[in-house]
Design an enzyme around this catalytic site. Structure first.
Site, PDB file in Angstrom:
ATOM      1  N   THR A  27       6.227  -7.593  -2.707  1.00 28.72           N
ATOM      2  CA  THR A  27       5.427  -6.387  -2.455  1.00 28.72           C
ATOM      3  C   THR A  27       6.286  -5.339  -1.764  1.00 28.72           C
ATOM      4  OG1 THR A  27       3.321  -7.541  -2.397  1.00 28.72           O
ATOM      5  CG2 THR A  27       3.477  -5.541  -1.062  1.00 28.72           C
ATOM      6  N   HIS A 183      -1.503 -15.184  -9.286  1.00 27.17           N
ATOM      7  CA  HIS A 183      -1.207 -15.375  -7.859  1.00 27.17           C
ATOM      8  C   HIS A 183      -2.325 -16.204  -7.237  1.00 27.17           C
ATOM      9  CE1 HIS A 183       0.191 -14.860  -3.891  1.00 27.17           C
ATOM     10  NE2 HIS A 183       0.388 -13.556  -3.845  1.00 27.17           N
ATOM     11  N   ASN A 186      -0.710 -17.917  -0.936  1.00 27.79           N
ATOM     12  CA  ASN A 186      -0.608 -17.005   0.219  1.00 27.79           C
ATOM     13  C   ASN A 186      -1.925 -16.490   0.774  1.00 27.79           C
ATOM     14  OD1 ASN A 186       2.073 -17.446   0.012  1.00 27.79           O
ATOM     15  ND2 ASN A 186       2.590 -15.482  -0.929  1.00 27.79           N
ATOM     16  N   TYR A 188      -4.714 -15.492  -0.617  1.00 20.75           N
ATOM     17  CA  TYR A 188      -5.509 -14.485  -1.328  1.00 20.75           C
ATOM     18  C   TYR A 188      -6.700 -15.156  -2.035  1.00 20.75           C
ATOM     19  CZ  TYR A 188      -1.696 -11.535   0.095  1.00 20.75           C
ATOM     20  OH  TYR A 188      -0.783 -10.873   0.876  1.00 20.75           O
ATOM     21  N   ASN A 243      -1.673 -15.413   5.843  1.00 22.86           N
ATOM     22  CA  ASN A 243      -3.001 -14.783   5.751  1.00 22.86           C
ATOM     23  C   ASN A 243      -4.120 -15.710   6.188  1.00 22.86           C
ATOM     24  OD1 ASN A 243      -2.195 -12.160   4.841  1.00 22.86           O
ATOM     25  ND2 ASN A 243      -1.607 -13.144   2.920  1.00 22.86           N
TER      26      ASN A 243
END
Ligand code: 8OZ
Length: 374
Positions: A27, A183, A186, A188, A243
């Site tokens: 990112t 994805h 992480n 999400y 996260n």
């Protein structure tokens, strides 16, 4: 010059790769308006030559919908305008002979009301806030801000999000990508469904391992049905605390996940080992995570996709990983600072060092100006 297997070709499902070196998704917050642009095309082009750069580029995480947005100036792939904008990137990479897949992203609760449609609450499996920060741009400067309190998704909203993934995959192919990577790492949205710390649902999407993996399975089946399993990869991070992700039983959970993926005929399975961008050791719980057992669970279930490893790899570690049964190694931060990382690995260095101040947001500095070898 090294003759390591790292520099040998690999057919990963439908992806014909000239080396085992992948550029990990990174990112960079340089896509104002959620649109890819010429600066990004140059950045990916610099890393696309399969002799000097990556055998496979995985794009920065790209939102499948406005609701899937969680950070300022990250790109999207839900509109025709976004598809058109990405064409400049895929054409630049293909002009160098490279291969590129798009990473498909829904952040779930890792967002902020200012980034959501109508300024609403971000969505999540359960109404539990993530103790983590997101990146907003204030006067062009990256600022880290607490994520907003999410609302729990209603059961009847889930098919629409699965459909958003399916449409995003179709859009990625229309934009010229060689495939997609879902994805699921992480912390999400997909990972929020997988792990107990963020999923307290009492319906068919919460509770047992099978139920918590249901959303991931529906997304993967939809994407594979849309574009073919051979053009589809997935990224997992079984023990990352990124996260605010947490689960007390990651081994059975992720072995179930990879067994369920086996019949899809995926191009690859991409595994972040340890804490994303941090220590490779398992930081939560008493037992180390067994990545070999994870790969064996996938293979024993008939999974034939390439096995991609990631997190803090250097050349000796990468060579050992290939000797131990991995097929691909993804390098993240080294690819930011070294556009010609492939060439540098081949000759054993030297390597440019990374400027952290220019990671998120900004212009050419720290993005296009890292030098290649002369
Ligand atoms: C760093 C900053 C913002 C997002 C991830 C997409 O961790 C990310 C991300 C990384 O997967």
């Amino acid at each position: 010059m090294s003759t390591s297997p790292l520099f040998t070709p690999l057919q990963a499902g439908g992806l014909a790769l000239r080396s085992r070196i992948a550029m990990a998704p990174l990112t960079r917050n340089r896509a104002p308006g959620a649109l890819a642009n010429a600066r990004m095309a140059t950045y990916y082009r610099q890393r696309a030559n399969p002799e000097t750069g990556a055998g496979l580029i995985i794009t920065e995480a790209t939102a499948i919908s406005h609701q899937g947005q969680g950070y300022a100036d990250v790109p999207g792939i839900w509109s025709a305008e976004q598809v058109q904008a990405w064409r400049a990137v895929t054409e630049a990479v293909h002009a160098e002979g490279g291969r590129i897949v798009m990473q498909l992203w829904h952040v779930g609760r890792v967002s902020h009301t200012s980034l959501q449609p109508g300024g609403g609450a971000p969505v999540a499996p359960s109404a539990i806030a993530a103790k983590t920060k997101t990146v907003l741009l204030v006067d062009g400067q990256a600022q880290f801000v607490e994520t907003s309190m999410p609302r729990a998704l209603a059961l009847d909203e889930l098919p629409g999000i699965v459909q958003d993934y399916r449409r995003a995959a179709a859009n990625a192919i229309a934009a010229g990508f060689d495939g997609v990577e879902v994805h699921a790492a992480n912390g999400y949205l997909i990972d929020q469904f997988l792990r107990r710390g963020s999923n307290q649902r009492s319906d068919a999407y919460g509770g047992s391992v099978e139920n918590r993996a249901r959303f991931l399975n529906e997304v993967m089946q939809a994407v594979a049905a849309e574009i073919g399993g051979a053009r589809t990869g997935i990224r997992l991070s079984p023990v990352t605390p990124a996260n605010d992700a947490s689960d007390d039983q990651p081994q059975p959970l992720f072995e179930h996940v990879v067994r369920a993926l086996a019949p899809l005929g995926l191009a690859y399975v991409h595994v972040i080992e340890g804490s994303t961008g941090g220590p490779r050791e398992h930081q939560q719980g008493p037992t180390p995570f067994d990545y070999t057992a994870l790969r064996q669970a996938y293979r024993q279930a008939g999974g034939q996709g390439a096995w991609m490893v990631n997190n803090g790899y250097d050349l000796p570690m990468a060579q050992q990983a290939l000797a131990d049964g991995a097929d691909l190694v993804a390098f993240g931060r080294p690819f930011i600072a070294n556009p010609d990382l492939g060439a540098r690995l081949r000759q054993g260095g030297p390597f440019n060092s990374l400027d952290r101040a220019t990671l998120y947001g900004g212009g050419d500095a720290g993005y296009l100006d890292y030098p290649a070898l002369g």
